[in-house]
Design a protein around this motif. Sequence first.
Motif, short mmCIF file in Angstrom:
data_model
loop_
_atom_site.label_atom_id
_atom_site.label_comp_id
_atom_site.label_asym_id
_atom_site.label_seq_id
_atom_site.Cartn_x
_atom_site.Cartn_y
_atom_site.Cartn_z
N LEU A 156 -1.07 -1.43 2.58
CA LEU A 156 -1.66 -1.75 1.28
C LEU A 156 -2.98 -2.51 1.45
N SER A 157 -3.01 -3.42 2.41
CA SER A 157 -4.22 -4.20 2.67
C SER A 157 -5.38 -3.29 3.08
N ILE A 158 -5.08 -2.29 3.92
CA ILE A 158 -6.12 -1.34 4.36
C ILE A 158 -6.64 -0.55 3.16
N LEU A 159 -5.73 -0.09 2.30
CA LEU A 159 -6.15 0.68 1.11
C LEU A 159 -7.04 -0.16 0.20
N ARG A 160 -6.69 -1.46 0.07
CA ARG A 160 -7.51 -2.35 -0.77
C ARG A 160 -8.88 -2.59 -0.14
N THR A 161 -8.89 -2.77 1.18
CA THR A 161 -10.15 -3.03 1.89
C THR A 161 -11.15 -1.89 1.66
N PHE A 162 -10.65 -0.66 1.63
CA PHE A 162 -11.53 0.49 1.46
C PHE A 162 -11.69 0.90 -0.01
N GLY A 163 -11.10 0.11 -0.92
CA GLY A 163 -11.29 0.34 -2.35
C GLY A 163 -10.62 1.58 -2.89
N ILE A 164 -9.52 2.03 -2.26
CA ILE A 164 -8.88 3.27 -2.74
C ILE A 164 -7.43 3.04 -3.19
N GLU A 165 -7.00 1.77 -3.23
CA GLU A 165 -5.61 1.51 -3.63
C GLU A 165 -5.35 1.97 -5.06
N LYS A 166 -6.33 1.75 -5.97
CA LYS A 166 -6.11 2.06 -7.39
C LYS A 166 -5.90 3.55 -7.63
N ASN A 167 -6.40 4.39 -6.72
CA ASN A 167 -6.23 5.84 -6.86
C ASN A 167 -5.14 6.40 -5.94
N SER A 168 -4.35 5.50 -5.34
CA SER A 168 -3.37 5.94 -4.34
C SER A 168 -1.94 5.82 -4.88
N TYR A 169 -1.10 6.72 -4.42
CA TYR A 169 0.34 6.66 -4.68
C TYR A 169 1.04 6.48 -3.34
N LEU A 170 1.93 5.51 -3.28
CA LEU A 170 2.73 5.31 -2.06
C LEU A 170 4.19 5.64 -2.37
N ILE A 171 4.78 6.48 -1.54
CA ILE A 171 6.21 6.77 -1.64
C ILE A 171 6.86 6.26 -0.36
N ILE A 172 7.76 5.31 -0.51
CA ILE A 172 8.39 4.66 0.65
C ILE A 172 9.87 5.00 0.63
N THR A 173 10.35 5.63 1.70
CA THR A 173 11.76 6.00 1.75
C THR A 173 12.20 6.12 3.20
N SER A 174 13.39 6.65 3.41
CA SER A 174 13.92 6.81 4.77
C SER A 174 14.74 8.09 4.85
N PRO A 205 16.25 3.22 0.82
CA PRO A 205 15.23 2.74 -0.12
C PRO A 205 14.38 3.88 -0.66
N LEU A 206 13.97 3.77 -1.89
CA LEU A 206 13.01 4.71 -2.47
C LEU A 206 12.12 3.93 -3.44
N LEU A 207 10.87 3.74 -3.05
CA LEU A 207 9.91 3.05 -3.89
C LEU A 207 8.71 3.96 -4.12
N ILE A 208 8.30 4.09 -5.37
CA ILE A 208 7.09 4.86 -5.70
C ILE A 208 6.11 3.87 -6.33
N TYR A 209 4.96 3.69 -5.66
CA TYR A 209 4.03 2.64 -6.07
C TYR A 209 2.67 3.21 -6.46
N ASN A 210 2.17 2.71 -7.58
CA ASN A 210 0.79 2.89 -7.98
C ASN A 210 0.39 1.64 -8.74
N ARG A 211 -0.83 1.21 -8.58
CA ARG A 211 -1.24 -0.06 -9.19
C ARG A 211 -1.02 -0.07 -10.71
N ASN A 212 -1.09 1.09 -11.34
CA ASN A 212 -0.96 1.17 -12.80
C ASN A 212 0.49 1.25 -13.28
N PHE A 213 1.44 1.39 -12.36
CA PHE A 213 2.84 1.48 -12.76
C PHE A 213 3.37 0.11 -13.16
N LYS A 214 4.22 0.08 -14.19
CA LYS A 214 4.96 -1.14 -14.49
C LYS A 214 6.20 -1.16 -13.60
N GLN A 215 6.57 -2.35 -13.13
CA GLN A 215 7.73 -2.45 -12.23
C GLN A 215 9.02 -2.16 -12.98
#
Length: 384
Positions: A156-174, A205-215
């Motif tokens: 997440l820190s890398i995505l923020r550093t390059f200014g692309i976090e707001k347009n990114s979707y992260l899906i975290i699972t196993s 775990p299953l997490l779907i993340y985007n900055r605009n999503f409400k938790q």
Amino acid sequence: VTRMLKKIDFFLNKKVKSLKILSLWKLNRRKIMDLLYSFIRKLFWKNLIFNFKTTLTQLRDFSSWLKINKSKTPFYLFFNIMATHDPYFSIPEVRKYFNLSKMDFRVVKNIVFNSRKKLDSINLNSKHLSEEEIKTIEKVYNSSVFYSDLILKRILSILRTFGIEKNSYLIITSDHGEHLCNHLDHYLWGHFTNISVYRSLLKVPLLIYNRNFKQRKIEKQVELKDIFHTILHITGVSEREVNCFKLNKSILNQINTDSEPEFIFGEYIKDERVLINKVNFLNRFRNKIKRNLILKVLNNIYFLRNNNYKYIKYNDAIEELYDIISDPHEQINLVHKNLEILEIFRNKVAEFIANINNPNILKKIMTEIEMNFIDKWSRNLTLE
């Protein structure tokens, strides 16, 4: 080891004419490879666990790649974070935080690096570990989960550093969970047990993340295979553009429309080579192993669940039914107590298996190349 064995293969195939020697080599090649792997693991186990750098190297490569490509077309990246996989990798900062010593890792090492014999003796021979060993395994495993959290934080820190976090979707699972030997885990350890499709292995775990999503925490059941449709949904394609995409299977769409799959079906089809090894183990300890475990090892496993019940079927040998509301860890088998529910699940599983084995249904979701393959071989093809 792999390179060396390939060189031996090449030499024997080119220089040796005796079929007897070649067949002997083929028969024993796997045993030799396992022995060499086992020897190297035991010799260098500290290096393997304590100097694990794969994911950190990937993150450096990711940063370098973004410097060049961040302004170009949209991209899809897959990270394989191995920290929580046995033997539960870690870094010095995390080990210090969890107060872990090398002796703690030695408990894990003694089982994981002793090929499959030790695991089989736990999972198939019902050899329970001591309470102290179980606590150590849980502590080491929890430290590896914490390490995974740090890696995700870094992504997440890398995505923020390059200014692309707001347009990114992260899906975290196993791809699987883990048994950790305690009674809620049916005294099983690891994920390659050959007998389990229990909660510890399937609830990941299953997490779907985007900055605009409400938790939000979603209580309803979802299927990991629907991540495929979820990713296509995120890209904005339509069902007309991609015929294998089904909007109603997207997890994001299920959340937005308050819908869910009525049933979730899964299967564990046994690999023949693995079964041969297990049969050899079972033969050595057949007087000690419970009969139902032998049947579980030798049969394919199918399961079906909804939000209230879970049904497990080991071919036609064993059936299990659990009320996963009152008994989430699947300890009390209701197969003889709730015959009405049992019959519903039996019929549904038979329906799912029939659909899987029907090439005409498979054709509807296959590419043209795959369809041609099915057409060519369907007369001789038996799908299990």
